[in-house]
Structure formats: structure tokens, C-alpha cells
Design a protein around this motif. Structure first.
Motif, PDB file in Angstrom:
ATOM      1  N   ALA A  78       0.788  -1.216  -0.050  1.00 11.02           N
ATOM      2  CA  ALA A  78       0.179   0.189  -0.087  1.00 11.02           C
ATOM      3  C   ALA A  78       0.680   1.306  -0.009  1.00 11.02           C
ATOM      4  N   THR A  79       1.809   1.219   0.673  1.00 15.30           N
ATOM      5  CA  THR A  79       3.042   2.420   0.752  1.00 15.30           C
ATOM      6  C   THR A  79       3.437   2.553  -0.697  1.00 15.30           C
ATOM      7  N   LEU A  82       0.837   4.383  -2.713  1.00 13.43           N
ATOM      8  CA  LEU A  82       0.973   5.590  -2.745  1.00 13.43           C
ATOM      9  C   LEU A  82       2.220   6.347  -3.017  1.00 13.43           C
ATOM     10  N   GLY A  85       2.354   6.339  -7.058  1.00 11.02           N
ATOM     11  CA  GLY A  85       1.123   7.279  -7.552  1.00 11.02           C
ATOM     12  C   GLY A  85       1.694   8.661  -7.477  1.00 11.02           C
ATOM     13  N   TYR A  86       2.202   8.981  -6.357  1.00  7.67           N
ATOM     14  CA  TYR A  86       2.768  10.381  -6.319  1.00  7.67           C
ATOM     15  C   TYR A  86       3.591  10.695  -7.221  1.00  7.67           C
ATOM     16  N   ILE A 127      -2.369   8.216  -7.894  1.00  9.11           N
ATOM     17  CA  ILE A 127      -2.614   6.864  -7.044  1.00  9.11           C
ATOM     18  C   ILE A 127      -3.657   6.226  -7.477  1.00  9.11           C
ATOM     19  N   PHE A 129      -6.425   4.376  -6.113  1.00 15.39           N
ATOM     20  CA  PHE A 129      -7.109   4.336  -5.046  1.00 15.39           C
ATOM     21  C   PHE A 129      -7.841   2.815  -5.019  1.00 15.39           C
ATOM     22  N   LEU A 132      -5.437   0.537  -3.763  1.00 14.08           N
ATOM     23  CA  LEU A 132      -5.023   0.828  -2.463  1.00 14.08           C
ATOM     24  C   LEU A 132      -6.202   0.240  -1.527  1.00 14.08           C
TER      25      LEU A 132
END
Length: 653
Positions: A78-79, A82, A85-86, A127, A129, A132
Motif C-alpha cells: 500500500a505504501t 501511494l 502514484g505520487y 494514485i 485508489f 489501495l
């Protein structure tokens, strides 16, 4: 402690040094550490009857740990979602990830280029989502399932612990009832009570709080180690540095902690013995103004316990902080090296995050195991003390082919009897005499002569060192102890009653006795008038040690209890010493009537109470030096005459 079956002053000269020496060297008194491995095996042996339940607990624990250790690695993804995606949002659409890497290198951003190259990026996408949320839901499910398995593990394990302790208490209680009286001669009552209560409670706490968590922690260490290896073997090596450091800490502190906890629990037993002694003799302590002496003795024992407890807790308290310090040092090393690896593009940020979580999960159970080690040391010390009781030699078993007690009127013969409490200090060397059926036999002599020992041998409270005792020509050693004692009624100098109704206390002598028989026995011993003066009569509830009755009233009830048993042999050990003169005369008449047709032994210090005895045995140093009637022995002007004359100065007849 003194044997409850012995006269309060009897055998002092013979037994005082023996009991004092044995008490000083009794189990657990020295506080020296024993074999930890053996005591730990004994601790685990308590769970053997529940091995299948323990196996089920192990499976549940393993599954729960697997689920919980998978979660950090998935959460690391998940990290990565994120972070990638950033980064993707910062890269213009239409630019491939390879082109983005080349552009970063051209700008001199080599570390960032390495990171982008290691990630999965979609320029301009941002990101994800959806991915995620799917990852977070999966992690939540893993944690919920892990918690469910852990709850089931804890429930079954605690159930096993409670049952194991239930069985242990029953084993100890049954063992105590099988131990010979010699054992109770050499252990203080307070110390024995401490072993049965405090030490077993400490074992329970150790099993519930330590060993139950140990399974989870061990599984966690193994599972986390596997997951760390799947992420990075280099970071795993750094994490493993903690193992030898923890081993060194445990190797230094562990043995000292074991010794300290063994000493602590020994001191607890000694302090309990001191308190029990002080409270049981509280009236005498006040009578002789010894409050200060007892207070000082208690202070010394309490001070020793304080020092022992402080040392034990200090050593156990050092264990976990030391291990946590090692864990923190390792954590710093992992953070630094992991950061370098992320910057070099050899490891993803989420993987480093997951590894740091694993490192904490790896060190935390190790720290908890270190803390548990101190608790296990304490539990092992208590286990040694409890198993000291369970390992004690029991009294010899009754013969399997024991004959039925011979019928007859009760001829009792001592043939060349030898006995001693201490092999190095013989008491009875070669004792022989015969008591005819229905005779009233009085046993007299100075303190320590062996009077109470004589009747204790007749009751088979102790086994002979030589010779034999026969009843109706039958060796009592060939009979079961129950058969030997069932035909004998015994009243001791110190009355003993338990918390319950007066009716139940009298019926204790014969469980089959009817209410009418209980009243008849009480009437015959003049206890009925005492009972009927109480508010609830025979249903009056006695407090602990029957403190709501006078000493004389308690003795009347114990005599009634002996009479309701309808024994063929009566033993009265200074039975009337606690009653007033008028009651004593009434009891003497009652006993004369009730002893008709029965053989009776009377241990007496007041010689005026046994003038009508059919046979008087004068004992000195374990031997019968004179025997005969009162008049015959007075006429001899020997040992009995001297003893009688010392009580009645100026009277010779």
C-alpha cells in the motif's frame, strides 16, 4: 513444627534437637538454586495430560501468527502504491518511465532516478485508489482472522492451565495425606502452607502469563524471520545481531535471577511460618510479654524477605530493558542501511517500511521472552518447592494381602520393640510388656521418656525399627492402617475441632452415628449440658479452631467424639488436663463406665488421676523401669515413688 499427635511437652528432650536440625535443613530453607532444567521440565510436565489441547493451541497460534506476519508485507505494498502514484503524478503523460529515469540522471538526481527505476510508475496516472482499498481490506481481514485465532488459542490454553492447577492441588493434597508423620516433624507448618498456597499460585501465574505467551512469541519470531528473509537477507543479518547479545544478557542475568527467586520463595515460606506461629500462640505471647521479641523476629524475617525480593525483582527488571536497548540499536541500524538501499534503488520504500515493522515484531517477542524468563525463573523455583513435597518418600503401603483383624477382647503385646526419631539417638531400645483385655493402663514418666511415642507406635503413626506389636496375637504391621486405627479412639491433650456444627464435629468420630447416638455420647461425657446452653444447641456453628468455646468445652466435645466411635481400645493423652476439677471428676466417672470391656491407655502427668489404674507403666529414657499397681509401685519406693512424691511432698501413700 510439633507433631499434632504429640503431647505439647512430650518428647521435647528427645526430639527438640532433631526437629530443629531438620527444620533448619528442610526443603527450600537454604534458598540455594537447584537444577533449573529439571524444575522447568517438571513445570512443563503439568501440561502432559493435556498434550492434544496444547497441540491444538500450537496449531491455532501458528495460523494466527502466519496471518499477522503476512500483513506488514502486504501493507508495504500500500505504501508503494501511494509513493509510486505520487511520483507518477509528477511525470508528464506520454513520457515513459525509462525516459523519466534518463531525464533525472541528466539533472544529476541519480538517487531519485534509481528509486523511480525500481518502482512501477504510470506517468500522469496518480494514485491507484482502487488497488489501495483492496490492499487495505485484505490487511484488515488478515488482522481480524489473526485476532480470532489468537482468542481461540488463549481460551483453550487458559482452560488447560486452570485444569492443570486443579490437578496439581489435588496431587499435593493427596500426597500430604500419604506422607509419614516424620515429614511433618521436620517441616514448619507455615512453610508447608506457603508451598501449597503461595507457590502453587505462583506456578499458576507463570503458566498463564508466561508460557501461554511464549508459544505466540516463539511462532512470531520464526514467522517474522522468514518474512524478513523474503525481503532482504542483508537487513536480516543486521536484525540477527540481537540474538547473541540477548543470549549474553540472559546467560549473565538468568542464573543469578534463578538463585534470587529461589531464595525469595524460601524466605516467604519462613515468614509465613513465623506469622502462623505468632498468631497461633497470640495469647501466650501477650501473657509473657513477648510482643517485642516476636516483633523483632518478624522484622528480621521481613527484612530478609525484602532484600531477597528486591534482588530478585531488580535482576528480573534489568532483563527486559536490556533487551529493548539491544532492539533499539538494531532498529537504528536497519533504518540507516534500509534508507541507503532505497536510495540505491535496490529496495522499495514499502519493503523497508515492512521490514522495520518486522524488526520491531522480531525484537518485541524476544524482549517479552526475556521478561518471561524472569517469571519462569520464579515459577521454576516454586515448582522445585512443590515437587519437593511430591518427591518425598511416602509411608510404606499397606500389604495387599492384609488379613482381617483377629477377633478377641484386645490383648496387646509389645515384643522387643525398638524405635528412634533419629537413627543416631535411640529412644526405645528393647521394650516388652503385655496388656490384658479390659485393663486400664497408665503410662507415666518424666518429659521425654517416650510415653506418647508408645501410643503413637500402637496407632502405627510411626513404623518400628525392630520388634513387633500384636493385638490378639496378630502383628499390626500386617494389617492396613485403617484397620489398626478404626478400633482405637484417641483424645489428645490439645483439643482439635474444625469449623462446622457441633453435631458434625462429634459425628467426625463415626460418620454413621445417628443424632441419638451423638446425644448419648455427649451426655455420657457431660458435654450435653454445655451444648444445650448454646443458642443453637448441636447446630451451633463453631468458628475456626472453635475459638467461641473455652478450652475445657472443646475438650469435652473431643472426648464425646472419641466415645461415639465405640472403639475397643481407648487412648487418653492427658485428656482431662484442660477441664476444671469438678468436670474432671465427672469425666473420670464417665470414663470408668465407658472403659468397661475396653482396653485403655492413659498418659498422665498428674498421678492422682491414675491411682485406680489396673497397670501403671513407669517409663524412663524409652524403657519401662517399673510396672504394677499404684500401691505396689509406692511400696517399692523406686522411680514411681520418687515421681509421685515430687508432686505430693510429704505423702508416700
Amino acid at each position: 513444627m510439633a507433631d499434632p499427635n504429640l503431647n505439647s511437652t512430650e518428647e521435647e528432650l528427645v526430639e527438640e534437637e532433631h526437629i530443629a536440625t531438620a527444620g533448619a535443613h528442610g526443603h527450600g530453607a537454604s534458598g540455594k538454586p537447584k537444577n533449573f532444567r529439571r524444575s522447568f521440565k517438571q513445570l512443563l510436565s503439568l501440561l502432559l495430560p493435556y498434550k492434544w489441547a496444547v497441540f491444538a493451541v500450537s496449531v491455532l497460534g501458528a495460523v494466527g501468527v502466519v496471518l499477522s506476519v503476512l500483513a506488514p508485507k502486504i501493507l508495504g505494498q500500500a505504501t508503494d502504491v501511494l509513493f509510486s502514484g505520487y511520483i507518477s503524478k509528477q511525470i508528464p503523460e506520454g513520457v515513459s518511465s525509462e525516459q523519466a529515469v534518463e531525464m533525472l540522471r541528466a539533472q544529476g538526481e541519480n538517487e531519485l532516478a534509481n528509486m523511480v527505476g525500481a518502482m512501477h510508475v504510470v506517468p500522469g496516472a496518480g494514485i491507484d485508489f482502487g488497488a489501495l482499498i483492496r490492499i487495505l481490506i485484505l490487511v484488515l481481514c488478515l488482522y481480524l482472522l489473526s485476532a480470532l485465532f489468537s482468542w481461540a488459542e488463549g481460551y483453550i490454553l487458559n482452560l488447560v492451565m486452570v485444569k492443570a492447577m486443579f490437578r496439581l492441588r489435588e496431587r499435593v493434597e493427596a500426597k500430604i495425606n500419604r506422607l509419614p508423620l516424620r515429614y511433618f516433624d521436620r517441616i514448619q507448618r507455615g512453610d508447608l502452607i506457603s508451598r501449597v498456597t503461595n507457590d502453587i499460585d505462583n506456578i499458576t501465574q507463570t503458566l498463564q502469563q508466561s508460557l501461554s505467551g511464549a508459544l505466540t512469541n516463539i511462532f512470531t519470531v520464526i514467522g517474522v524471520l522468514v518474512m524478513m528473509l523474503t525481503i532482504s537477507w542483508k537487513l536480516t543479518l543486521i536484525a540477527l545481531i540481537s540474538l547473541p547479545l540477548i543470549g549474553i544478557i540472559f546467560g549473565i542475568i538468568g542464573p543469578k535471577s534463578q538463585k534470587a527467586f529461589t531464595t525469595q520463595w524460601a524466605k516467604v515460606g519462613r515468614l509465613n511460618a513465623r506469622v502462623e506461629e505468632s498468631f497461633s500462640g497470640h495469647a501466650l505471647v501477650k501473657t509473657f510479654g513477648q510482643e517485642g521479641a516476636f516483633r523483632e523476629a518478624f522484622h528480621e524475617e521481613n527484612e530478609e524477605l525484602y532484600k531477597a525480593s528486591f534482588k530478585a525483582q531488580l535482576l528480573s527488571g534489568v532483563m527486559m530493558p536490556s533487551m529493548r536497548f539491544v532492539g533499539n540499536v538494531v532498529y537504528v541500524g536497519i533504518a540507516v542501511v534500509g534508507g541507503v538501499m532505497v536510495a540505491g534503488g535496490t529496495l522499495l520504500l514499502g519493503s523497508v517500511q515492512a521490514f522495520i515493522q518486522y524488526a520491531q515484531q522480531f525484537n518485541e517477542p524476544l524482549s517479552q521472552l526475556g521478561g518471561m524468563a524472569a517469571s519462569v525463573q520464579s515459577g521454576a523455583a516454586s515448582t522445585e518447592r512443590v515437587f519437593d513435597i511430591l518427591d518425598e518418600p511416602e509411608q510404606s503401603p499397606d500389604p495387599q494381602d492384609a488379613p482381617t483383624p483377629a477377633s478377641g477382647q484386645g490383648t496387646i503385646t509389645f515384643e522387643n520393640v525398638k524405635f528412634s526419631y533419629d537413627p543416631d539417638k535411640p529412644l526405645i531400645r528393647d521394650l516388652s510388656f503385655t496388656v490384658k483385655p479390659g485393663q486400664k493402663v497408665a503410662i507415666v514418666g518424666p518429659t521425654g521418656a517416650g510415653k506418647t511415642t508408645l501410643v503413637n507406635l500402637l496407632m502405627r503413626f510411626y513404623e518400628l525399627d525392630g520388634g513387633r506389636i500384636t493385638v490378639n496375637g496378630q502383628d499390626i504391621a500386617t494389617l492396613t492402617r485403617d484397620d489398626v486405627r478404626r478400633r482405637t479412639g484417641m483424645v489428645l491433650q490439645d483439643p482439635w475441632l474444625f469449623a462446622g456444627t457441633i453435631r458434625d464435629n462429634i459425628r467426625f468420630g463415626n460418620e454413621q452415628a445417628t443424632d441419638e447416638e451423638i446425644v448419648e455420647a455427649a451426655t455420657a461425657t457431660y458435654a450435653d449440658r454445655v451444648v444445650r446452653s448454646l443458642p443453637n444447641g448441636y447446630d451451633t456453628e463453631l468458628e475456626e479452631d472453635a475459638v467461641n468455646l473455652s478450652s475445657g468445652e472443646r475438650q469435652l466435645l473431643t472426648i464425646a467424639r472419641a466415645f461415639v466411635a465405640k472403639p475397643s481400645i481407648m487412648i487418653l493423652d492427658e485428656a482431662t488436663s484442660s477441664v476444671d476439677t469438678r468436670t474432671e471428676r465427672l469425666l473420670q466417672r464417665a470414663m470408668t463406665a465407658l472403659q468397661e470391656g475396653r482396653t485403655s491407655f492413659i498418659i498422665a502427668h498428674r498421678l492422682s488421676t491414675i491411682r485406680d489404674a489396673d497397670l501403671i507403666l513407669m517409663m524412663e529414657n524409652g524403657d519401662i523401669v517399673e510396672q504394677g499397681t499404684h500401691d505396689e509401685l509406692i511400696a517399692k519406693r523406686g522411680a514411681y515413688w520418687r515421681l509421685y512424691n515430687s508432686q505430693f511432698q510429704g505423702r508416700e501413700t
